[in-house]
Design an enzyme around this catalytic site. Structure first.
Site, PDB file in Angstrom:
ATOM      1  CG  HIS A   1      -2.341   5.694   0.060  1.00  0.00           C
ATOM      2  ND1 HIS A   1      -2.557   4.512   0.957  1.00  0.00           N
ATOM      3  CD2 HIS A   1      -2.577   6.226  -0.969  1.00  0.00           C
ATOM      4  CE1 HIS A   1      -3.203   4.226  -0.200  1.00  0.00           C
ATOM      5  NE2 HIS A   1      -3.374   5.389  -1.277  1.00  0.00           N
TER       6      HIS A   1
ATOM      7  NE  ARG B   1      19.714  22.588  13.035  1.00  0.00           N
ATOM      8  CZ  ARG B   1      18.717  23.982  12.389  1.00  0.00           C
ATOM      9  NH1 ARG B   1      18.499  24.361  11.391  1.00  0.00           N
ATOM     10  NH2 ARG B   1      17.513  24.130  13.150  1.00  0.00           N
ATOM     11  N   GLY B   2      23.106  20.522  16.862  1.00  0.00           N
ATOM     12  CA  GLY B   2      23.460  21.056  18.045  1.00  0.00           C
ATOM     13  C   GLY B   2      24.655  20.002  18.210  1.00  0.00           C
TER      14      GLY B   2
ATOM     15  CG  ASN C   1     -11.547   0.398  -7.818  1.00  0.00           C
ATOM     16  OD1 ASN C   1     -11.993  -0.401  -7.524  1.00  0.00           O
ATOM     17  ND2 ASN C   1     -10.350   0.810  -7.259  1.00  0.00           N
TER      18      ASN C   1
ATOM     19  CD  GLU D   1      18.950  26.935  25.464  1.00  0.00           C
ATOM     20  OE1 GLU D   1      18.743  25.969  26.024  1.00  0.00           O
ATOM     21  OE2 GLU D   1      20.007  28.172  25.084  1.00  0.00           O
TER      22      GLU D   1
ATOM     23  CB  VAL E   1       1.337 -10.849  10.336  1.00  0.00           C
ATOM     24  CG1 VAL E   1       1.735 -10.743   9.748  1.00  0.00           C
ATOM     25  CG2 VAL E   1      -0.296 -10.234  11.470  1.00  0.00           C
TER      26      VAL E   1
ATOM     27  NE  ARG F   1      -2.755  -0.777 -14.378  1.00  0.00           N
ATOM     28  CZ  ARG F   1      -3.521  -0.176 -13.100  1.00  0.00           C
ATOM     29  NH1 ARG F   1      -4.163  -0.873 -12.238  1.00  0.00           N
ATOM     30  NH2 ARG F   1      -3.528   1.183 -13.289  1.00  0.00           N
TER      31      ARG F   1
ATOM     32  CB  ALA G   1      -3.869  11.330 -12.992  1.00  0.00           C
TER      33      ALA G   1
ATOM     34  CB  SER H   1       6.346 -11.054   1.985  1.00  0.00           C
ATOM     35  OG  SER H   1       5.655 -12.465   1.484  1.00  0.00           O
TER      36      SER H   1
END
Length: 1111
Positions: free
Chosen positions: A770, A66-67, A346, A118, A796, A379, A262, A799
Site C-alpha cells: 500500500h 552524510r556530513g 474479491n 546557513e 491486541v 488461497r 494489475a 500476532s
C-alpha cells in the site's frame, strides 16, 4: 507506492529547471555525477569548471546525515576529489543498520560561506495541508528541527505569500536577507506543488551577497502523478534505499506492473535466503512477511512482493517464473520453501492466476527438485477450489512437495507449517465447491420473506437511531452523536456532521463506469439479502450515449439506465445518495469533484488506485465542506450485510454465503486492505455471529475517511456490539483510537492489530504494497502502534495468527454477559448461477456457434496456428510464413514462403486498364471510401479476370491425374468448346514473354523438389503456342499449377489435403490478396492527385439504338 525518494541530482535538476523566484539561484546545473566507470578526461571536457574551482564530493544514494558520517569531501581540488573518491568507491559502508556499497557520487562547486549564512528549509505533505519548516541555523549541527524550526501550515488549495513567510518563518533572519529568502521559499513552495513533491528538504541553504546556493537536498515525489508531470519530470529513476541493491529482476517486474492494470511488486531482501513468498494482495503480503519474521525467519526471508488486481495467466506466469528463477540459483543446506499465500480474493479468478503459476512450476520442476523446494499454498476467492485442485495435481505429477489449503485454514497457518512450528495436516478439510453454494444443495428451499435489518443478535427496533449509552467518562448521551458523527476540519476548525448510517436496505447508488460484473454482483447480493429492489439505480459512462444495460434480478432480466453524464443521472434518480466510482486514476478526481456538487450524494466510494495525493487531499477538503463521506481511493469498498455492498466487496456469491454476509451480525470492522477485509469476513463468520458492517478505507496515505471516522460511527450504532480494526504501518491514525478509548468516547470492545511489524526487523527501508504502508518515524511503526493500543485498553493479539482467537474470546464474553444474544439462522434465497461462471466451473457445456483452428487471441499473446506471435518474428517467417500458418495451418519450408511472397509481388498490380483497377479508380473518383473502392475492384475478380488460378489448377490437375497426354487434353477442351484456363494473354506472347512468369519459373525450377504438373502445363503451352503465339501459360496459370506442385510435393500435406485446398479456393486467395495491394495503391493515387468524378467520354461509347430512334 506514491511517495518515492529521488536522488539529490534529480531533485536539483528539477529545482534548477523549474523554480520561479526573484532570488538569484547560483550554481545552476553545476554538478557532475561519477561512478567507478567514469572517464575523468571526458568528464572534465563536459564540465570544465572541475579544473578551475574548489570542489565538494559526496555519495548520492539516499544516505541521511552524510556530513556527520564523514561522507562529504569539502574544499578539494580535482586531484583531491579523485583521491577521496578512490578511497571510498565500491567500498562497503554501514549507515545505521544498513550495509551498502558506495557507487554513485556527486561533485559540485565548493561555496565558501560563514555559519551565519546557513539556513534550513523543509516542506512536507500531511492530510490537512503542507507544512513549511524554517530554521535560521542550518548545516550539519542543525539538530532536532521538528522542535527548533518555525512552522507554517499551508492548507490544501491555499497559496503561500512572501508576507506570510516573513511574518511566520523569518523572524530570526537578518533584515537584509529576508526578501531574498522569502522569494526563494515562495518559489520553492510553488515548485513543490507544481512538480508534485511530497517532501523537499534543503540543509543547508546558503544566502550570500551573490545569491542563494542549494547545498544539500533530499526529496520525494508522488510517483502516481507521472501522467500529469511527465513533460516536466522526463524519465525519472527511483534509486533503491541505501543497503539494498537494485536488481534487474525488480526492474523487470516494475516494467510488467507499469504495463498492466494489475499490481505486481517485487523487492529482493536476501537472494540467498531459503524462504520465498508469492503472495496475492497488498495487505496479505505484509501479513505473511510479519508472520515469517515473528517466527524467526527474518534472516532467511528472501523477498517481499505481491501480485493482485486480477493479473492474467500470462502475467502471473511471468511473475512466478521470475521468483522461481531467483530461488533456484543457489542451493541452501536446509532446502527452500515457497509460500504461495493470499487472503480471500474479491474478484480475481484464483484458478486463472494459478494456471500461470502451474506453468512456471512445470518449467522449473527440475531446478525446484534439485534445490529441494517445498511449496505451501493457501488461497480463497472466486473459483479457488479449482485453483487448489490444479496446484495439488502439479505436485503429484512433478514430485514436488506441494501442500494445499483453502479458506478452512487460517491465512498464515502455512507459514508455521513451512518453518516447522506446526504440523502439516495429512488431509485438510475442504470447504464446499463454489457450485454447492450457488446451486442450493440444501434440503430446505424455503426463502424468507425478509431478512433482519438490525443486528443479527437483537430484535428490530422501531426507530432507525437509538440514543448512545453514557460513556465511561460520563459524557452526556447526545442524540446528535447517535445520528451524526463529527469530523473537524483541522485547518479551519469548522465542524461538519456526517450521517452515522451510510447504508440502509433502501439505499440506492449510481455506478460510474461500465463495470457490469461488479453491478451484477451487487444485484445478486441484494437478491440474497431479500431487498425489495436492486441497489443500483443507474450507471454513468461518458463514452457512450444514453442507453439501457441488461442485468439479472434473481431469475428475471431487468434493464438499468446508463447515462452519458452525472447531471442527467442524479436529475432522473433523486432517490440516489451513494456514488460508486470505477473511474480511472486519470479521471477519478474530476468525476468525484463534479459528483460532490450534487447535494443528494452523501457517500462516494472511489475504487481507483494511483490517484495523486494532491488530488486526494482536494477531494477530502471538499468532502468535509459538503458533508460527504469518502471511502477510498484504492479500495474495494465496503459491505453492510443484509443491506448494501460496494462493487466487488465480499467477493462472489459463494463467499457471501459462506461468510454469512447476507444477514447482519454484531461485529463491525474497518481495514485498509480490500483483500484483508474479505479475510476478516471469513474470520468473523467463523468466530462470531457475523459482520454488521465492514469498510476498507484504502491503502493510500490519505484515505478519504479514516479509521477513527468509522470507529466513531460504529460506536454510535446500536447494532454494533464490538469493533475490529486492522491497521498497518505508516501514519498515526491508530493513536486517535487510543485517545478515544482513554477519553471514554469509545466504550465498545475494540480488537485491533496493526500489520507491518516486520519493518523494524529489516536493515533497509521496504515500501510495502500500500502507498501509505511506510513508517517515516518511530511512532508510525506497527510495533509502536500495537503497544499504544494495548496500553490504551484495546484487545491486541500477539500476532495476526492469534487475531481470530482474540476475536472469539471477546465475542464469547459478550455472549456470556448478555450483550449479544445470537439469533437463529435463516436460509437466504437462492440465486441462479450465471452461464459464464457455470461454464468456468465446468458444470455445463454448450456447442459453440463458431469453430476456429487458425488463431487464438484470448491469452497474453496472439497465436497463429499454435505459434506465438513472438516466435513468428523471432523465426523471421515473413508474410509467406504467416500466410502458411493462417491459410494452410502449416509451417511451410522457407522456399515455399518465398514463393508465396513472390506470387503476391507479381500479382500486386497490372496497370489501371484492367477491370478491377478501373472499377477501383472510378469508385475513388466518385468520392467513395477506401473499403468501398477496394470492394468494387475485388468484385470483378472471376474466371475472366484474375480468378483463373483455381480453375487452371483444377483443369490441369484433372488432366494430368487421369493420364491424358497434353495433346489429348488440348483436343478434348477444343471438342468440348471450353477454354483452357491459365492459357492465353492479350499482350504477351511466345515472342514477347511475360517476365513475371519467367521470374517465377526460374525460382520454381531451382527450388521445388518436383514440378510434374508445371512440366505438363509447359507441354500444353508448346501445343497452344504452335497454333497462336499469344496462347502462352499466363501468370494465373503458372501460379495455379506451381502451387499444386508445392502442396503435393513439399512434404507438409497428404494428397487429399492438397487437393482439398485447391477445391476450396485457396489459390484464388493469392491473387485477391496480391491485387488488393495494387487496388489500394490506385485508390490512394487518385486521392493524392485529387481527381474529380469520372464520366466516360461519349466518343468511347458506341451507341447502338433501334433505327426509328436514331438522330
Amino acid at each position: 507506492m506514491s511517495a518515492k525518494a529521488i536522488s539529490e541530482q534529480t531533485g536539483k535538476e528539477f529545482l534548477y529547471k523549474h523554480i520561479c523566484t526573484s532570488a538569484a539561484v547560483q550554481n545552476r546545473f553545476r554538478y557532475a555525477s561519477v561512478t567507478a566507470e567514469t572517464d575523468w578526461q571526458r568528464l572534465t571536457q563536459e564540465h570544465p569548471w572541475l579544473l578551475t574551482e574548489r570542489l565538494v564530493i559526496k555519495p548520492d544514494q539516499l544516505i541521511k546525515r552524510r556530513g556527520k558520517l564523514g561522507l562529504v569531501g569539502i574544499n578539494l581540488d580535482l586531484e583531491g576529489v579523485k583521491e577521496w573518491f578512490k578511497a571510498r568507491v565500491m567500498r562497503e559502508t554501514t549507515v545505521g543498520k544498513a550495509k551498502g556499497v558506495l557507487k554513485n557520487f556527486l561533485i559540485e562547486p565548493f561555496v565558501p560561506h560563514t555559519q551565519e549564512e546557513e539556513f534550513y528549509v523543509c516542506i512536507y505533505a500531511t492530510r490537512e495541508g503542507d507544512h513549511v519548516l524554517f530554521h535560521h541555523e542550518g548545516g550539519v549541527e542543525v539538530g532536532d528541527v521538528d522542535a527548533k524550526a518555525l512552522r507554517l501550515l499551508v492548507a490544501v488549495d491555499e497559496k503561500l505569500g512572501e508576507k506570510q513567510v516573513m511574518e511566520k518563518l523569518l523572524t530570526h533572519v537578518p533584515d537584509e536577507k529576508k526578501q531574498v529568502l522569502a522569494s526563494f521559499v515562495v518559489g520553492l513552495f510553488k515548485l513543490y506543488e507544481d512538480l508534485y513533491f511530497t517532501y523537499l528538504e534543503i540543509n543547508p541553504i546558503v544566502v550570500t551577497k551573490d545569491g542563494v546556493y542549494v547545498l544539500d537536498m533530499a526529496a520525494k515525489i508522488d510517483a502516481t502523478a507521472d501522467f500529469l508531470c511527465k513533460a516536466k519530470w522526463g524519465d525519472v529513476e527511483f534509486p533503491p534505499p541505501f543497503g539494498r541493491e537494485a536488481y534487474p529482476e525488480e526492474a523487470y517486474i516494475a516494467d510488467l506492473d507499469a504495463k498492466s492494470g494489475a499490481s505486481l511488486k517485487l523487492t529482493l531482501l536476501n537472494p540467498c535466503g531459503r524462504i520465498w513468498t508469492m503472495v496475492a494482495g497488498g495487505g496479505a503480503s505484509v501479513v505473511y512477511s510479519d508472520t515469517i519474521c515473528d517466527l524467526g525467519g527474518v534472516d532467511e526471508l528472501a523477498n517481499y512482493g505481491e501480485y493482485s488486481g486480477a493479473p492474467s495467466e500470462q502475467q502471473t506466469y511471468d511473475y512466478a517464473k521470475t521468483i522461481l528463477s531467483l530461488m533456484t540459483r543457489e542451493k541452501h543446506t536446509q532446502g527452500k520453501v515457497l509460500i504461495i499465500g493470499g487472503s480471500i480474493a474479491n474478484f480475481t479468478n484464483v484458478a486463472a492466476t494459478f494456471k500461470g503459476i502451474v506453468r512456471a512450476i512445470k518449467d522449473f520442476q527440475c531446478p525446484l527438485k534439485e534445490h529441494e523446494v517445498t511449496i505451501f499454498v493457501r488461497r480463497g476467492g472466486p473459483n479457488y477450489q479449482e485453483g487448489l485442485r490444479v496446484m495439488g495435481e502439479i505436485g503429484k505429477t512433478t514430485g514436488i512437495p506441494i501442500h494445499v489449503f483453502g479458506t478452512e485454514t487460517h491465512m498464515t497457518a502455512i507459514v508455521g507449517m513451512a518453518l516447522g512450528h506446526r504440523p502439516i495436516p495429512n488431509q485438510p478439510p475442504m470447504d464446499a465447491h463454489t457450485a454447492n453454494f450457488l446451486l442450493n444443495a440444501s434440503n430446505s428451499a424455503a426463502t424468507p420473506a425478509t431478512t433482519r435489518t438490525a443486528s443479527f443478535s437483537e430484535p428490530k427496533t422501531s426507530g432507525e437511531f437509538n440514543p448512545a449509552k453514557k460513556s465511561k467518562a460520563d459524557l452526556p448521551a447526545d442524540s446528535l452523536h447517535s445520528i451524526l458523527w463529527p469530523l473537524k476540519n483541522m485547518v479551519t476548525g469548522d465542524w461538519k456532521a456526517k450521517p452515522t448510517t451510510l447504508f440502509r436496505k433502501q439505499t440506492k447508488a449510481i455506478v460510474w463506469g461500465m463495470q457490469t460484473r461488479a453491478v451484477q454482483g451487487m444485484m445478486d447480493f441484494d437478491y440474497v439479502c431479500s431487498r425489495d429492489e436492486p441497489s443500483v439505480a443507474a450507471m454513468v459512462y461518458p463514452f457512450t450515449g444514453d442507453h439501457k444495460q441488461k442485468f439479472y434480478w434473481g431469475h428475471k432480466e431487468i434493464l438499468v439506465p446508463v447515462y452519458k453524464n452525472m447531471a442527467d443521472a442524479v436529475k432522473k434518480h433523486p432517490e440516489v445518495d451513494v456514488l460508486i466510482s470505477f473511474a480511472s486514476l486519470r479521471s477519478a478526481f474530476d468525476s468525484t469533484m463534479e459528483s460532490m456538487q450534487y447535494p443528494q450524494i452523501h457517500t462516494i466510494a472511489i475504487i481507483a488506485e494511483g490517484i495523486p495525493e494532491a488530488h486526494t487531499r482536494k477531494i477530502i477538503k471538499m468532502a468535509d465542506e459538503k458533508g460527504v463521506t469518502i471511502i477510498g481511493p484504492a479500495t474495494v469498498g465496503g459491505i453492510k450485510p443484509g443491506c448494501f455492498k460496494i462493487g466487488n466487496t465480499g467477493g462472489m456469491l459463494d463467499n457471501i454465503l459462506a461468510s454469512k454476509l447476507y444477514r447482519p451480525g454484531s461485529v463491525a470492522y474497518v481495514s485498509r486492505s480490500g483483500g484483508m477485509s474479505n479475510e476478516l469476513n471469513n474470520i468473523i463468520s467463523r468466530t462470531t455471529d457475523g459482520v454488521y458492517e465492514g469498510v476498507a478505507i484504502g491503502g493510500d496515505r490519505y484515505p478519504g475517511s479514516t479509521f477513527m471516522d468509522h470507529v466513531l460511527r460504529y460506536q454510535d450504532t446500536p447494532g454494533v456490539k464490538m469493533i475490529i480494526v486492522l491497521g498497518e504501518i505508516g501514519g498515526t491514525e491508530e493513536y486517535k483510537i487510543c485517545q478515544g478509548i482513554r477519553e471514554g468516547r469509545i466504550t465498545k470492545p475494540v480488537v485491533c492489530w496493526c500489520i507491518g511489524t516486520c519493518a523494524t526487523m529489516f536493515a533497509s527501508e521496504v515500501q510495502f504494497g500500500h502507498a501509505g504502508a511506510c513508517a517515516n518515524q518511530a511512532s508510525e511503526t506497527a510495533v509502536a502502534k500495537n503497544q499504544a493500543l494495548r496500553d490504551a485498553g484495546a484487545y491486541v493479539p500477539k500476532s495476526f495468527d492469534e487475531l481470530g482467537d482474540v476475536i472469539k474470546t471477546v465475542y464469547d464474553d459478550l455472549v456470556a454477559n448478555g450483550t449479544i444474544v445470537p439469533a437463529q439462522e435463516v436460509p437466504p434465497p437462492t440465486v441462479p448461477m450465471d452461464y459464464s461462471w457455470a461454464r468456468e466451473l465446468g458444470l455445463i457445456r454448450k456447442p459453440a456457434s463458431f469453430m476456429t483452428s487458425i488463431c487464438d487471441e484470448r491469452g497474453q499473446e496472439l497465436i497463429y496456428a499454435g505459434m506465438p506471435i513472438t516466435e513468428v518474428f523471432k523465426e523471421e517467417m515473413g508474410l509467406g510464413g504467416v500466410l502458411g500458418l493462417l491459410w494452410f495451418q502449416r509451417r511451410l519450408p522457407r522456399y515455399a514462403c518465398q514463393f508465396i511472397e513472390m506470387c503476391l509481388m507479381v500479382t500486386a498490380d497490372h496497370g489501371p486498364a484492367v477491370s478491377g483497377a478501373h472499377n477501383t479508380i472510378v469508385c475513388a473518383r466518385a468520392g467513395k471510401d477506401l473499403i468501398s473502392s477496394l470492394t468494387s475492384g475485388l468484385l470483378t475478380i472471376g474466371d475472366r479476370f484474375g480468378g483463373a488460378l483455381d480453375a487452371a489448377a483444377k483443369q490441369f490437375s484433372k488432366a494430368f491425374d487421369s493420364g491424358m497426354l497434353p495433346m489429348e487434353f488440348v483436343n478434348k477442351m477444343k471438342k468440348d468448346g471450353k477454354l483452357i484456363m491459365g492459357i492465353g494473354h492479350r499482350v504477351k506472347s511466345i515472342n514477347n514473354p511475360d517476365m513475371r512468369v519467367q521470374i517465377l519459373k526460374d525460382f520454381v525450377k531451382q527450388n521445388f523438389p518436383s514440378t510434374q504438373l508445371l512440366d505438363y502445363a509447359l507441354d500444353v503451352e508448346k501445343i497452344t503456342t504452335s497454333k497462336k503465339p499469344n496462347l502462352i501459360l499466363n501468370v494465373d496459370g503458372f501460379i495455379g499449377v506451381a502451387f499444386v506442385d508445392l502442396l503435393r510435393m513439399c512434404g507438409g500435406f497428404t494428397r487429399d489435403e492438397a487437393d482439398e485446398f485447391v477445391e476450396i479456393g485457396a489459390l484464388n486467395g493469392i491473387f485477391v490478396l496480391g491485387r488488393s495491394m495494387g487496388f489500394i495503391g490506385h485508390y490512394l493515387d487518385q486521392k493524392r492527385l485529387k481527381q474529380g468524378l469520372y464520366r466516360h467520354p461519349w466518343d468511347d461509347i458506341s451507341y447502338v439504338l433501334p433505327e426509328h430512334m436514331s438522330m
